[in-house]
Design an enzyme around this catalytic site. Structure first.
Site, PDB file in Angstrom:
ATOM      1  N   PHE A   1     -22.693  13.302  23.953  1.00  0.00           N
ATOM      2  CA  PHE A   1     -21.667  12.293  23.722  1.00  0.00           C
ATOM      3  C   PHE A   1     -20.959  12.516  22.389  1.00  0.00           C
ATOM      4  O   PHE A   1     -21.454  13.230  21.514  1.00  0.00           O
ATOM      5  CB  PHE A   1     -22.306  10.895  23.734  1.00  0.00           C
ATOM      6  CG  PHE A   1     -22.801  10.482  25.091  1.00  0.00           C
ATOM      7  CD1 PHE A   1     -21.973   9.803  25.979  1.00  0.00           C
ATOM      8  CD2 PHE A   1     -24.099  10.791  25.493  1.00  0.00           C
ATOM      9  CE1 PHE A   1     -22.433   9.442  27.239  1.00  0.00           C
ATOM     10  CE2 PHE A   1     -24.564  10.432  26.750  1.00  0.00           C
ATOM     11  CZ  PHE A   1     -23.728   9.755  27.615  1.00  0.00           C
ATOM     12  N   CYS A   2     -19.818  11.874  22.259  1.00  0.00           N
ATOM     13  CA  CYS A   2     -18.992  11.921  21.063  1.00  0.00           C
ATOM     14  C   CYS A   2     -19.825  11.555  19.827  1.00  0.00           C
ATOM     15  O   CYS A   2     -20.574  10.596  19.883  1.00  0.00           O
ATOM     16  CB  CYS A   2     -17.841  10.928  21.219  1.00  0.00           C
ATOM     17  SG  CYS A   2     -16.917  10.630  19.719  1.00  0.00           S
TER      18      CYS A   2
END
Lengths: 130, 76
Positions: free
Chosen positions: B13-14
């Site tokens: 994820f970011c």
């Protein structure tokens, strides 16, 4: 134009540590000047070999704990320092209270720093608190 | 030579994929081309933003079977 960000990291909750680390890593890697000041409940996670796990504030903390693909906040702070020269500074008062010195912390953390110094350096920049 | 070095950052994820790209970008030579694979939609908009700000070249951005293929060239 690059910005000058000063991030005050106080909370020991996963959500706030994560957001501060995301902010620091992306800003630093984009060329902004980033200084992170760690104090209060945020500091003990950076003691060498600490196995302390942050508390979860709510639903997002739980989601992040259950997803293996969420980058650990300590890794993001380290990336901020390594890729973007972010300064990671422990609060000298907090170290005094914990009765440890700067050598007891992870190597990516810089010298123990007092508030007066931090505020002087932060003058004219943006201050963000987590 | 049109050879891309592939960076597989799927299922993170970011800002994990962006950090992976930046790590490889630092090690690459000027002119090198990299392809970042990501399943994170935020990354698909963040990478062009970062490339634009830092001054590299965005070659293409394509979503194939839920995976973003982001191709970039190091310019400096």
């Amino acid at each position: 134009m690059s910005q000058n960000y000063h991030i005050v990291c106080l909370s020991g909750t996963r959500e706030k540590l994560q957001m501060a680390a995301m902010f620091a890593s992306v800003a630093a890697a984009t060329g902004d000047q980033v200084t992170v000041f760690f104090s209060m409940n945020a500091l003990p996670f950076f003691i060498k070999d600490s196995d302390q796990v942050p508390t979860v504030e709510g639903q997002f903390g739980e989601l992040m704990e259950s997803e293996a693909g969420v980058p650990p906040f300590k890794q993001l702070f380290k990336s901020a320092a390594e890729l973007g020269d972010a300064k990671l500074l422990p609060c000298s008062m907090a170290l005094d209270l914990l009765q440890i010195d700067g050598d007891a912390l992870d190597p990516e953390l810089g010298p123990p720093t007092g508030l007066t110094r931090f505020l002087n350096d932060a003058e004219g920049g943006q201050l963000l608190t987590f | 030579m049109s050879e891309f070095k592939t960076i597989d950052a799927r299922n993170t994820f970011c800002p994990g994929p962006l950090m992976e790209l930046i790590t490889y970008m630092k090690q690459a030579e000027v002119g090198d081309m990299l392809e970042l694979l990501s399943t994170d939609s935020g990354t698909a908009s963040d990478v062009p933003e970062w490339i634009d700000k830092v001054g590299h070249e965005m070659i293409s951005s394509e979503k194939i079977d839920d995976v973003w293929h982001l191709k970039v060239r190091k310019l400096k």
